[in-house]
Design a protein around this motif. Sequence first.
Motif, mmCIF file in Angstrom:
data_model
loop_
_atom_site.group_PDB
_atom_site.id
_atom_site.type_symbol
_atom_site.label_atom_id
_atom_site.label_comp_id
_atom_site.label_asym_id
_atom_site.label_seq_id
_atom_site.Cartn_x
_atom_site.Cartn_y
_atom_site.Cartn_z
ATOM 1 N N UNK A 72 20.601 1.325 19.269
ATOM 2 C CA UNK A 72 19.526 1.818 18.467
ATOM 3 C C UNK A 72 18.454 0.705 18.147
ATOM 4 N N UNK A 73 18.780 -0.717 18.325
ATOM 5 C CA UNK A 73 17.876 -1.636 18.056
ATOM 6 C C UNK A 73 17.122 -2.313 19.175
ATOM 7 N N UNK A 74 17.253 -1.514 20.504
ATOM 8 C CA UNK A 74 16.346 -1.801 21.721
ATOM 9 C C UNK A 74 15.088 -1.546 21.295
ATOM 10 N N UNK A 75 14.576 -0.414 20.792
ATOM 11 C CA UNK A 75 13.171 -0.200 20.485
ATOM 12 C C UNK A 75 12.568 -0.909 19.450
ATOM 13 N N UNK A 76 13.162 -0.981 18.522
ATOM 14 C CA UNK A 76 12.746 -1.691 17.099
ATOM 15 C C UNK A 76 12.770 -3.331 17.143
ATOM 16 N N UNK A 77 13.748 -3.655 17.852
ATOM 17 C CA UNK A 77 13.878 -5.271 17.946
ATOM 18 C C UNK A 77 13.801 -5.979 19.467
ATOM 19 N N UNK A 78 14.510 -5.472 20.130
ATOM 20 C CA UNK A 78 14.522 -6.257 21.612
ATOM 21 C C UNK A 78 13.166 -6.080 22.364
ATOM 22 N N UNK A 79 12.793 -4.766 22.615
ATOM 23 C CA UNK A 79 11.581 -4.931 23.441
ATOM 24 C C UNK A 79 10.361 -5.278 22.586
ATOM 25 N N UNK A 80 10.130 -5.472 21.419
ATOM 26 C CA UNK A 80 8.973 -6.225 20.653
ATOM 27 C C UNK A 80 9.214 -7.824 21.047
ATOM 28 N N UNK A 81 10.347 -8.098 20.939
ATOM 29 C CA UNK A 81 10.979 -9.509 21.064
ATOM 30 C C UNK A 81 10.585 -10.057 22.399
ATOM 31 N N UNK A 82 10.877 -9.198 23.551
ATOM 32 C CA UNK A 82 10.794 -9.456 24.875
ATOM 33 C C UNK A 82 9.349 -9.255 25.146
ATOM 34 N N UNK A 83 8.505 -8.358 24.553
ATOM 35 C CA UNK A 83 7.083 -8.399 24.780
ATOM 36 C C UNK A 83 6.525 -9.690 24.254
ATOM 37 N N UNK A 84 6.877 -10.240 23.231
ATOM 38 C CA UNK A 84 6.333 -11.663 22.577
ATOM 39 C C UNK A 84 6.603 -12.367 23.305
ATOM 40 N N UNK A 85 7.702 -12.668 23.802
ATOM 41 C CA UNK A 85 8.301 -13.830 24.538
ATOM 42 C C UNK A 85 7.384 -13.775 26.082
ATOM 43 N N UNK A 86 7.267 -12.705 26.370
ATOM 44 C CA UNK A 86 6.639 -12.446 27.867
ATOM 45 C C UNK A 86 5.061 -12.839 27.524
#
Length: 169
Positions: free
Chosen positions: A127-141
């Motif tokens: 459940x944390x994929x959309x709220x945490x992991x994808x924004x974090x990956x976008x920011x890192x990218x």
Amino acid sequence: MRYFFPLLLALLLVVFQITVPDIIFSGKIGVELSLVLVIYAGFYLGFIEGAILSFILGFFLDCLTGTISGLFTLLYGMTFIVAALFSLRVYAEEFSLIAVFTFACSLMESVLIIFFYRLIYGVNMVHDIVSVFIPQALLVGILSPALFKIFHTIEVLLNAGYTKSAERF
């Protein structure tokens, strides 16, 4: 000193990566600067030097975060090998390529973290994929091209004292 200083910088990077986002974002999101450095090492450093740096970054992160023992060491080692193999096939100077590859590596790392947490602790973090992991990956990218330039500048500064002058043949 040539080998001690990069280790000290790696430790400072990991400490900075852990503490500053926790203070600013209250632990909601973090920027994995060490992952970007591992990808940079895969693209631009020699294999032995980059593998050692990746291992040390993963080890420091494992020691300071208290997650599954050896998780980040394993993930950073795998990420370094993938980046090193990828850099042999492509021209890794384009900002868009760097950003997309870093985004993909960050997302893959997140999926593997979710998998290992589910496997070992039985914790469901899907459940944390959309709220945490994808924004974090976008920011890192998004930040990765600028971080690559900073890492390149630091690498040049560290190696400046060890350049050899041209000799006559």
